[in-house]
Design an enzyme around this catalytic site. Structure first.
Site, short mmCIF file in Angstrom:
data_model
loop_
_atom_site.label_atom_id
_atom_site.label_comp_id
_atom_site.label_asym_id
_atom_site.label_seq_id
_atom_site.Cartn_x
_atom_site.Cartn_y
_atom_site.Cartn_z
N SER A 19 -10.50 -32.92 2.39
CA SER A 19 -9.85 -31.78 3.03
C SER A 19 -9.67 -32.06 4.51
CB SER A 19 -10.70 -30.52 2.85
OG SER A 19 -10.21 -29.47 3.67
N GLY A 64 -10.68 -32.59 -13.07
CA GLY A 64 -10.21 -31.32 -12.55
C GLY A 64 -8.71 -31.18 -12.73
N ALA A 65 -8.26 -31.21 -14.00
CA ALA A 65 -6.82 -31.32 -14.28
C ALA A 65 -6.20 -30.05 -14.84
CB ALA A 65 -6.58 -32.48 -15.26
N ARG A 106 -5.59 -27.08 -13.16
CA ARG A 106 -4.83 -26.24 -12.24
C ARG A 106 -4.66 -26.94 -10.90
NH1 ARG A 106 -9.24 -21.50 -10.69
NH2 ARG A 106 -10.86 -22.89 -9.91
N ALA A 163 -18.89 -29.90 5.19
CA ALA A 163 -19.92 -30.95 5.18
C ALA A 163 -19.88 -31.76 3.89
CB ALA A 163 -21.30 -30.33 5.36
N TYR A 173 -18.75 -26.36 2.71
CA TYR A 173 -17.57 -27.02 2.12
C TYR A 173 -17.16 -28.21 2.97
CZ TYR A 173 -12.71 -27.70 0.67
OH TYR A 173 -11.52 -28.24 0.24
N LYS A 228 -17.28 -32.26 1.87
CA LYS A 228 -16.09 -33.11 1.85
C LYS A 228 -16.21 -34.25 2.86
CE LYS A 228 -13.59 -31.08 -1.33
NZ LYS A 228 -13.17 -31.78 -2.58
#
Length: 235
Positions: free
Chosen positions: A134, A15-16, A18, A149, A147, A151
């Site tokens: 997060s 995931g590079a 942005r 759950a 989201y 993470k």
């Protein structure tokens, strides 16, 4: 690959293109790492980062992406997984597809990527994995149940994986950012952003570079494993 390149520490950032992932890949280059960064066929990785196509939702794509990254890097010292999506809204309105997609990207993908990193790292008898979670896991966020759950699953997974391989030279940790100036936050409503900011004692968003600093520090600390590092502006 030259002897100078083989002496460099290496990293793969999933995931590079942005936000936090792009900032982390760029900072690793500045720190002297040889870096590969993934994209999903669109978007660009930072300058001097080796582009690798990888879709975190598909195990076959993860396998192919790791193969390409290892061919380019020669070894894998650090894996950073920064994938994340939201499907915000009340749970009663969430479809099964929404729930499954959030878990596929935020939890299942990072687990499979960590699995793919094990073989080269165990062969080297060293390696560091950092997964991005997060602060919502700690506090909960209305409208982000799936989201949060997903993470939270990443944090639980990390603690167990760290115990599995602590005696074999591998370290596994989580960095949990607070509210950060990324596209995901920019897409939120003004009301939702204001609500989140009200809980931040520093009164401002984190920058992606500030989160990247914490990720790299966590990756390099040789006696840290199974930890969740909060970067929360005092929250």
């Amino acid at each position: 690959m030259s002897s100078a390149e083989t002496d460099q520490k290496t990293a793969l950032v999933i995931g590079a293109t942005r936000g936090i992932g792009a900032a982390t890949a760029a900072r690793l280059v500045q720190e002297g790492y040889r870096v590969a960064g993934t994209h999903r066929g669109t978007g660009q990785v930072p300058e001097n980062v080796i582009p690798i196509e990888l879709d975190i939702r598909e195990e076959a794509s993860i396998t192919a992406g790791f193969k390409a990254a290892l061919e380019a890097l020669g070894r894998l010292d650090v894996l950073i997984v920064n994938s994340g999506i939201t499907r915000d809204g009340l749970l009663m309105r969430a479809s099964e597809d929404d729930v499954l997609e959030v878990f596929r990207v935020n939890a299942v993908g990072p687990i499979l990527a960590s699995k793919a990193a094990l073989k080269p790292m165990l062969r080297q008898k060293s390696g560091s994995i950092v997964l991005v979670s997060s602060m919502s896991v700690k506090y909960g966020v209305a409208g982000q149940t799936t989201y949060t759950a997903s993470k939270g699953a990443v944090e639980a997974f990390t603690r167990s994986l760290a115990r599995e391989y602590a005696g074999r030279g591998l370290r596994v940790n989580v960095v949990a950012p607070g509210t950060t100036d990324t596209d995901m936050v920019a897409a939120m409503t003004e009301e939702d952003r204001a609500h989140m900011m009200a809980d931040v004692p520093m009164g401002r968003l984190a920058t992606p570079d500030e989160i990247a600093d914490a990720i790299i520090h966590t990756a390099e600390n040789t006696y840290m494993s199974g930890a969740t590092i909060a970067v929360s502006g005092g929250a």
